[in-house]
Each structure stands twice: as C-alpha cells, then as structure tokens.
Design a protein around this motif. Structure first.
Motif, PDB file in Angstrom:
ATOM      1  N   LEU A   1       8.190 -10.569  14.513  1.00  0.00           N
ATOM      2  CA  LEU A   1       6.893 -10.656  13.849  1.00  0.00           C
ATOM      3  C   LEU A   1       5.822  -9.949  14.662  1.00  0.00           C
ATOM      4  CD1 LEU A   1       5.073 -11.784  11.588  1.00  0.00           C
ATOM      5  CD2 LEU A   1       4.821 -13.873  12.949  1.00  0.00           C
ATOM      6  N   THR A   2       5.958  -9.963  15.991  1.00  0.00           N
ATOM      7  CA  THR A   2       4.955  -9.305  16.826  1.00  0.00           C
ATOM      8  C   THR A   2       4.864  -7.807  16.533  1.00  0.00           C
ATOM      9  OG1 THR A   2       4.184  -9.020  19.090  1.00  0.00           O
ATOM     10  CG2 THR A   2       6.564  -8.917  18.743  1.00  0.00           C
ATOM     11  N   ARG A   3       5.986  -7.187  16.144  1.00  0.00           N
ATOM     12  CA  ARG A   3       5.961  -5.772  15.788  1.00  0.00           C
ATOM     13  C   ARG A   3       5.416  -5.557  14.376  1.00  0.00           C
ATOM     14  NH1 ARG A   3       9.085  -2.466  19.394  1.00  0.00           N
ATOM     15  NH2 ARG A   3       8.728  -3.465  21.423  1.00  0.00           N
ATOM     16  N   VAL A   4       5.897  -6.373  13.445  1.00  0.00           N
ATOM     17  CA  VAL A   4       5.426  -6.192  12.070  1.00  0.00           C
ATOM     18  C   VAL A   4       3.955  -6.602  11.941  1.00  0.00           C
ATOM     19  CG1 VAL A   4       6.006  -8.424  11.001  1.00  0.00           C
ATOM     20  CG2 VAL A   4       6.271  -6.336   9.686  1.00  0.00           C
ATOM     21  N   ALA A   5       3.475  -7.472  12.847  1.00  0.00           N
ATOM     22  CA  ALA A   5       2.058  -7.849  12.838  1.00  0.00           C
ATOM     23  C   ALA A   5       1.161  -6.639  13.046  1.00  0.00           C
ATOM     24  CB  ALA A   5       1.787  -8.899  13.914  1.00  0.00           C
ATOM     25  N   SER A   6       1.616  -5.697  13.865  1.00  0.00           N
ATOM     26  CA  SER A   6       0.829  -4.476  14.059  1.00  0.00           C
ATOM     27  C   SER A   6       0.759  -3.668  12.769  1.00  0.00           C
ATOM     28  CB  SER A   6       1.433  -3.632  15.181  1.00  0.00           C
ATOM     29  OG  SER A   6       1.381  -4.322  16.420  1.00  0.00           O
ATOM     30  N   LEU A   7       1.851  -3.651  12.008  1.00  0.00           N
ATOM     31  CA  LEU A   7       1.826  -2.986  10.699  1.00  0.00           C
ATOM     32  C   LEU A   7       0.904  -3.721   9.737  1.00  0.00           C
ATOM     33  CD1 LEU A   7       5.589  -2.064  10.074  1.00  0.00           C
ATOM     34  CD2 LEU A   7       3.801  -0.691  11.151  1.00  0.00           C
ATOM     35  N   ILE A   8       0.902  -5.050   9.823  1.00  0.00           N
ATOM     36  CA  ILE A   8       0.024  -5.844   8.959  1.00  0.00           C
ATOM     37  C   ILE A   8      -1.435  -5.493   9.220  1.00  0.00           C
ATOM     38  CG2 ILE A   8      -0.820  -8.192   8.528  1.00  0.00           C
ATOM     39  CD1 ILE A   8       2.103  -9.140   9.058  1.00  0.00           C
ATOM     40  N   ARG A   9      -1.809  -5.439  10.473  1.00  0.00           N
ATOM     41  CA  ARG A   9      -3.203  -5.123  10.804  1.00  0.00           C
ATOM     42  C   ARG A   9      -3.572  -3.721  10.336  1.00  0.00           C
ATOM     43  NH1 ARG A   9      -4.891  -9.398  13.822  1.00  0.00           N
ATOM     44  NH2 ARG A   9      -3.340 -10.427  15.179  1.00  0.00           N
ATOM     45  N   ALA A  10      -2.648  -2.774  10.487  1.00  0.00           N
ATOM     46  CA  ALA A  10      -2.918  -1.404  10.041  1.00  0.00           C
ATOM     47  C   ALA A  10      -3.034  -1.343   8.523  1.00  0.00           C
ATOM     48  CB  ALA A  10      -1.812  -0.480  10.531  1.00  0.00           C
ATOM     49  N   ALA A  11      -2.143  -2.055   7.821  1.00  0.00           N
ATOM     50  CA  ALA A  11      -2.180  -2.043   6.361  1.00  0.00           C
ATOM     51  C   ALA A  11      -3.454  -2.690   5.829  1.00  0.00           C
ATOM     52  CB  ALA A  11      -0.950  -2.757   5.805  1.00  0.00           C
ATOM     53  N   ARG A  12      -3.908  -3.735   6.487  1.00  0.00           N
ATOM     54  CA  ARG A  12      -5.166  -4.360   6.078  1.00  0.00           C
ATOM     55  C   ARG A  12      -6.351  -3.441   6.299  1.00  0.00           C
ATOM     56  NH1 ARG A  12      -4.070 -10.267   8.827  1.00  0.00           N
ATOM     57  NH2 ARG A  12      -3.521 -11.431   6.928  1.00  0.00           N
ATOM     58  N   ALA A  13      -6.313  -2.683   7.400  1.00  0.00           N
ATOM     59  CA  ALA A  13      -7.428  -1.791   7.709  1.00  0.00           C
ATOM     60  C   ALA A  13      -7.570  -0.677   6.676  1.00  0.00           C
ATOM     61  CB  ALA A  13      -7.244  -1.186   9.103  1.00  0.00           C
TER      62      ALA A  13
ATOM     63  N   GLY B   1      13.642  -6.164   4.186  1.00  0.00           N
ATOM     64  CA  GLY B   1      14.655  -6.282   5.216  1.00  0.00           C
ATOM     65  C   GLY B   1      14.747  -7.683   5.785  1.00  0.00           C
ATOM     66  N   PHE B   2      14.862  -7.778   7.119  1.00  0.00           N
ATOM     67  CA  PHE B   2      15.011  -9.082   7.761  1.00  0.00           C
ATOM     68  C   PHE B   2      14.597  -8.975   9.219  1.00  0.00           C
ATOM     69  CE2 PHE B   2      18.717  -6.721   8.725  1.00  0.00           C
ATOM     70  CZ  PHE B   2      19.333  -7.250   9.848  1.00  0.00           C
ATOM     71  N   ARG B   3      14.288 -10.140   9.803  1.00  0.00           N
ATOM     72  CA  ARG B   3      13.893 -10.256  11.209  1.00  0.00           C
ATOM     73  C   ARG B   3      12.628  -9.458  11.534  1.00  0.00           C
ATOM     74  NH1 ARG B   3      19.715  -9.704  14.448  1.00  0.00           N
ATOM     75  NH2 ARG B   3      20.618 -11.663  13.700  1.00  0.00           N
ATOM     76  N   GLY B   4      11.802  -9.180  10.517  1.00  0.00           N
ATOM     77  CA  GLY B   4      10.608  -8.398  10.758  1.00  0.00           C
ATOM     78  C   GLY B   4      10.873  -6.916  10.839  1.00  0.00           C
ATOM     79  N   SER B   5      11.982  -6.460  10.257  1.00  0.00           N
ATOM     80  CA  SER B   5      12.330  -5.042  10.322  1.00  0.00           C
ATOM     81  C   SER B   5      11.379  -4.174   9.503  1.00  0.00           C
ATOM     82  CB  SER B   5      13.764  -4.812   9.839  1.00  0.00           C
ATOM     83  OG  SER B   5      13.905  -5.173   8.477  1.00  0.00           O
ATOM     84  N   HIS B   6      10.785  -4.746   8.462  1.00  0.00           N
ATOM     85  CA  HIS B   6       9.907  -3.992   7.576  1.00  0.00           C
ATOM     86  C   HIS B   6       8.749  -4.876   7.099  1.00  0.00           C
ATOM     87  CE1 HIS B   6      13.747  -1.837   7.258  1.00  0.00           C
ATOM     88  NE2 HIS B   6      13.091  -0.787   6.783  1.00  0.00           N
ATOM     89  N   LEU B   7       7.715  -4.223   6.660  1.00  0.00           N
ATOM     90  CA  LEU B   7       6.610  -4.868   5.952  1.00  0.00           C
ATOM     91  C   LEU B   7       6.646  -4.395   4.507  1.00  0.00           C
ATOM     92  CD1 LEU B   7       3.926  -6.517   5.921  1.00  0.00           C
ATOM     93  CD2 LEU B   7       2.758  -4.359   6.454  1.00  0.00           C
ATOM     94  N   GLY B   8       6.691  -5.352   3.569  1.00  0.00           N
ATOM     95  CA  GLY B   8       6.614  -5.007   2.160  1.00  0.00           C
ATOM     96  C   GLY B   8       5.169  -4.856   1.733  1.00  0.00           C
ATOM     97  N   LEU B   9       4.913  -3.887   0.860  1.00  0.00           N
ATOM     98  CA  LEU B   9       3.534  -3.578   0.468  1.00  0.00           C
ATOM     99  C   LEU B   9       3.502  -3.212  -1.008  1.00  0.00           C
ATOM    100  CD1 LEU B   9       1.129  -1.379   2.589  1.00  0.00           C
ATOM    101  CD2 LEU B   9       1.349  -0.985   0.135  1.00  0.00           C
ATOM    102  N   ILE B  10       2.645  -3.894  -1.753  1.00  0.00           N
ATOM    103  CA  ILE B  10       2.427  -3.583  -3.166  1.00  0.00           C
ATOM    104  C   ILE B  10       0.935  -3.364  -3.384  1.00  0.00           C
ATOM    105  CG2 ILE B  10       2.563  -4.413  -5.548  1.00  0.00           C
ATOM    106  CD1 ILE B  10       5.028  -6.012  -4.767  1.00  0.00           C
ATOM    107  N   ASP B  11       0.573  -2.201  -3.871  1.00  0.00           N
ATOM    108  CA  ASP B  11      -0.815  -1.901  -4.229  1.00  0.00           C
ATOM    109  C   ASP B  11      -0.978  -2.003  -5.739  1.00  0.00           C
ATOM    110  OD1 ASP B  11      -1.944  -1.437  -1.725  1.00  0.00           O
ATOM    111  OD2 ASP B  11      -1.228   0.626  -1.674  1.00  0.00           O
ATOM    112  N   LEU B  12      -1.948  -2.782  -6.167  1.00  0.00           N
ATOM    113  CA  LEU B  12      -2.250  -2.950  -7.585  1.00  0.00           C
ATOM    114  C   LEU B  12      -3.630  -2.370  -7.895  1.00  0.00           C
ATOM    115  CD1 LEU B  12      -1.178  -6.687  -8.126  1.00  0.00           C
ATOM    116  CD2 LEU B  12       0.215  -4.634  -8.484  1.00  0.00           C
TER     117      LEU B  12
END
Length: 617
Positions: A36-48, A272-283
């Motif tokens: 999660l610590t790695r995918v959290a960085s993707l989360i912050r970037a995606a939110r930005a 994926g699993f174990r935080g391998s990916h971040l899923g993203l849906i734009d509406l």
C-alpha cells in the motif's frame, strides 16, 4: 446554455492482503512489486490530477502475509493501538470499502475489533447475522461537494454497496457457521440497488468477485459481470482473482470489453493484488434538466507500481512516507517475530521442483500434519481409520516469478516456516472412501497439460493459469500420474472427461486401494470445507476441526524434533509414455545451481527471466 459538466475520478485498491509495506517478510528484503505504501504514492498523484475524486477498497485487506498473522495473535491488536492497515487507510482518506473472503480468516471477533481502527464506512449487501441484521450497512450514500468544469460547486450523492463471495460459508465454516449467512451476489443486488439508486446520483458497486462469462448458476464465486447487468448500477469495482482489468486476461469474453474496461457496458476495473496496481475510473457527469446527473462518458485504466524488464523489477513509484510511519511499529515487531529460531533442517527445503519430484516442503508439512493429528484422532471414533495427509506447496512462482521457498540446511526461523506455510488455515480432518481419494488425486492432477507421446517440440508440462496450491500430494499412499491422459476434472470441479483417468497404480501399504475402504485425511479447513472443488471434501466429510492452525502444527513439529529431515521417498511418479517423450519446464535462475543435469537439460530462455529446461518422462 450547456448544462454543467463534472469530472469525477473513482480510485480502487483490492486484494491488498496486508501488504502495507513494500517488504517481503519471507526473504527479509524490500519488495517493489507490492505494498500500500507504493500504491499510496499513485493515489496521491491521481488525486492531484483531478478536482473531484473518491477512493475505495474492494476487500481482502487484513490477511495474507506475516504482518497480518502477527496482528491477529492475542493481544497484539490492542498493544498496537489498533490495526495498522486500517489506520493507514484512514490516513489516506479512503471513502468506503467492502469485505473480501479473507477478512474472516481470523474470526469474527478479531474482524470486529480491527474495524474500530477504520475511519471510513464498510458496506456489504450479501452477508448478515442469522437474524437478518447486516454485518455492516448494506449501503451508504456519500455526499460530496464537487466542482464542475466552470468552477461552480455542486452537491453529488454517490451510493456505494458491496458484495463478497458467498463461498465464505464453505471456506471459513469454522468461524461462520451459525454466526453469519451469505447470499447470492446478484440476488442481494436486486434487493438493495433499487432503493439505493433512488437516493443517489451515481451508484458504485464494490464487488469482491472475479469476472466470468459462463452462464450464471446462482451462488457464483465470480459474479462481477452478472452484477454489472443489474439495472441501476453505474460502476463496478472488481477483484478477488488477483488479475488486471482492463487487460488481455479477459479478451474475447461476451459482455466484456477488455480494452475499454467495461462489463455489460459499464465501467469496471480490477487492480491486481498486494497493491500491484491502482484502479482508476474517470466519469464525465452531465447535469440533467430538472436535476440529477447522467454518465456522458467514462474511461478506465490500471496504473502499476512496477514493471518487469528481462525478469528484473523496475519500480515506477516510491514509498509514501506517512504510510510507512503508520506501519513502522507493527512492521518492526513482525520482523523480530519472524527472526525467532525454531529448529534446524539437515536438508535443503525448496519448492523449485514441486511438479517434477518429491517436494521437501510438502513432505515436511505432511509429516507435521500426521504428527499433530494422530493423538487427536486417537480419542475419536475415527481412531481405527488409516490416516493420510494432504498438502500442497504454496510458493511455486504463481504470485510472482521469484515466489519460491529456498532454505539452505541449517537454522529454521519463524520466517522460514511462514514461507513454507503461508496461509492462515486450520487443521481439519475429513473421512473419504478409497474411490473418493482417487478422485481427489484426479482433481489435483489437472495441474499438468495433456502430453502427446513422442510429440516435438517439447510441450510445457504445467497447464497455464492453474494455481499450484491445488496440487495436493497425499502422503501415506503411492501412485502414478499419466499426463498423456486428458484431465478428468475442470478447475470448477465439474467432470470434464468422464472416461479419462490420470491416476494409476494407487496403493496403500503396498496394496491397491480398495474403493470401499474408508480413510481419514488430515488437511486444512479450506480444502476440507470444499475449497478448490475436490471430491471427498465438504462439510459432510469433516470429522474433526482442530483448535490450531496448520502453520502452528508445523512450528510445534519442528520445535519438538529440533532437527528435521523430510523424507524424499517418492509418493508419486509419472507414468512412462510408450515412446520417449520430453516436456518443458521453466524455473528461476536462482534454482540453476540445484539442477541435476541427468534429469533436466537446459533449453534456452523462458518467460519473466526464468530458464527453460526439458525433462524426460
């Protein structure tokens, strides 16, 4: 005048399996493929990148590695001041989550205690207490202020409901029977969605279930596509099967657009699993005249935390400092726990050759299970039954190309034994007839491809996309496997080729197994309850559920014996084809030093940095 347009980003994690840190507890080293610590960085970037976003998790959160097991030990949750995974997710600002099947592995009481650390709602529409009270709310409406493309504010109502596989009643029967009941995903959706739809602008389904296009049977484990067909659902987040969607895994399935990422025309992702990916849906949401919103357009993607180049892992993001800080106390304590010495091994323990020859790790687990179960059965009605043991290797490269056990002779630590037995299973014993034992082994043998005698070039021995943890070895018997025969069973347990039979020369104590004879087989609660669809299993076959876990039995066995040397006397062998026949196998480069040149011959490069060898049947 153009009506307002709101762009809404929905983010998903799923099947984190307690990989809070980017750390491999089995090898005591950094793991850039998980966390999660790695995918959290993707989360912050995606939110930005987006003005309006929400973050969801799709279940299987708190179990799956030694950190999860450590937190489930008595008193550890309280000493840690709450559950570190839920605390980290709260700090990241998750908006809602649902349960996966593994949330129940440590029992209801532990789950209820752990949930107190979550500052976000959990929803689940198809699991409830016997009196009909839901475990958690069946749905929730999240009211969020969003801004449109002109910068104007709007109030948006996002309805969220969740679903888990009803098979939890089989897989965790010991924890759930009489305490929880689970129902069909689609039927539960039909009950909850209409009322929820009337209360919200966008309806999100968190579906801890995979994608299947086979005709719906009811009670389906992988029901995400069927769920997407329910009117009123706008978005489906899926998971459970550890795959990636959109992506080629689901090419060609009717009702599935594997490139655009839609199920029954509705946007969906599986990360994926174990935080391998971040899923993203734009509406793109367009305001309707008279109120309400419609989805004008959607876009789906999955963002990985790493990629592989020539077998090497290349990180695409770094650790998230706040997540690391939240995890650190429990992470440090887990590493110390894992380093504790337990005993010694006088022989190498590895899983590189599980599908070719006797596996010392499986042999050790089988010996431990027999040792543990004998005194328990001695005081039961099954005391007179011949006792067998079924076990499988869990780390055979399926989760990642280098996910194998590799332990040199010498000290054994908790880390080593957790690597050998990775799941939080409980010892169980089932009663089977000799005929059912044969069918159990037939189901196990589907791991192999069908081989044509004398065929060239050499065909891969192992069938694709089948998990190694369903290749059970039953100790106490001897038998042969004829891979020139077609598999008798399909992965779902259905009879695929009724006239086929791969199991030959099945013997007990040097004599052919009597189809009518009864046996007691010690295994784990997952298999005993019917997990994997093996004949001879299911609640009607269970004669004992022990108070201890399979890994605990393994630890006790090693502690008691101090030095172990698992027997490598073959339990099974291949039937020799009528003409010389070779097959191909792939093993990681780390195993090359252990290869016997009289058995395996190098034959070039394999996939994901592995080495290809040929093997004569």
């Amino acid at each position: 005048m153009t009506s307002p347009l709101v762009r809404l980003r929905l983010l998903e994690t799923s099947d984190l399996h307690m990989f809070l840190c980017a750390w491999d507890y089995y090898r005591a080293r950094e793991d850039s493929t998980a966390g999660l610590t790695r995918v959290a960085s993707l989360i912050r970037a995606a939110r930005a990148e987006a003005s309006n976003s929400l973050l969801f998790d799709n279940g299987d959160i708190i179990q799956g590695n030694p950190l999860g097991d450590y937190m489930a030990l008595p008193g550890h949750l309280q000493n840690a001041g709450g559950h570190p995974m839920f605390r980290a997710m709260s700090r990241l600002g998750y908006d809602a989550a649902t349960f996966g099947n593994h949330e129940f592995n440590y029992g209801l009481a532990f789950l209820e205690d752990a949930l107190r650390s979550a500052d976000f709602p959990f929803v689940c529409a198809n699991a409830e207490y016997p009196d009909g009270t839901p475990l958690v709310p069946r749905s929730v409406v999240l009211e969020r202020e969003v801004t449109d493309e002109a910068g104007q504010p709007h109030s948006l109502k996002i309805g969220v409901t969740g679903f888990l596989p009803p098979q939890i009643m089989i897989w965790d029967a010991m924890h759930l029977t009489g305490s929880v009941q689970a129902t069909d995903i689609v039927e539960a959706a039909r009950r909850v969605v209409p009322a929820l739809c009337a209360r919200c602008d966008v309806l999100v389904a968190l579906c801890h279930s995979g994608i299947s296009a086979t005709p719906r049977q009811g009670g389906d484990e992988n029901a995400a596509l069927y769920l997407a067909e329910v009117p009123g659902i706008d978005v489906v987040f899926t998971g459970h099967t550890h795959r990636v969607f959109p992506g080629p895994d689901y090419d060609g399935l009717p009702g599935v657009d594997a490139e655009a990422g839609t199920l029954a025309g509705k946007p969906a992702v599986m990360p994926g699993f174990r935080g391998s990916h971040l899923g993203l849906i734009d509406l793109d949401l367009r305001r309707k005249k008279g109120g309400g919103w419609i989805i004008e357009k959607s876009r789906c993607e999955v963002r990985p935390i790493c990629r592989r180049e020539s077998g090497a892992v290349v990180p695409l993001t770094q650790n998230d400092a706040p997540t690391d800080a939240t995890a650190l106390p429990a992470h440090t304590a887990t590493m110390a726990w894992m380093a504790q010495p337990v005993g010694m091994t006088s022989v190498p323990l590895n899983t590189y050759f599980t599908f070719l020859q006797p596996d010392p790790c499986v042999a050790l687990v089988n010996a431990a299970q027999l040792w543990y179960a004998r005194p328990l059965l001695a005081r039961s009605d099954a005391a007179s039954l011949p006792l067998l043991s079924a076990a499988a290797a869990f780390s055979t490269g399926g989760m990642s190309p280098d996910a194998f056990v590799d332990i040199s002779p010498g000290p054994l630590t908790m880390r080593d034994l957790a690597n050998i037995y990775t799941f939080a299973n409980t010892v169980s014993v089932v009663r089977c007839t000799g005929a059912e034992v044969r069918e159990w082994l037939e189901r196990s043998a589907i791991i192999f491809s069908q081989i044509v005698p004398g065929q060239t070039p050499a065909r891969p021995l192992i069938a694709p996309d089948l998990p190694g943890y369903n290749f059970d070895i039953i100790a106490g018997l001897t038998y042969a496997i004829d891979v020139t025969q077609p598999p008798r069973y399909a992965p779902d347990g259905s009879l695929l080729n009724p006239d086929a039979g791969r199991i030959a020369d099945l013997q007990f104590n040097g004599r052919p197994v009597d189809p009518e004879q009864s046996f007691a087989i010690v295994t784990n609660n997952y298999r005993a309850g019917g997990g994997g669809h093996f004949p001879g299993t299911g609640t009607g076959h269970i004669i004992l559920t022990a108070p201890d876990g399979n890994r605990d039995a393994l630890i006790r066995y090693v502690t008691e014996h101090r030095t172990v040397a698992p027997s490598l006397t073959p339990v099974w062998r291949f039937v020799s084809p009528p003409v010389p026949t070779t097959v191909s196998v792939e093993i990681p480069a780390a195993a090359a030093r252990l290869v016997r040149s009289d058995v395996l011959q190098r034959d070039g490069e394999g996939s994901d940095g592995r080495l290809r060898y040929v093997f004569s049947l």
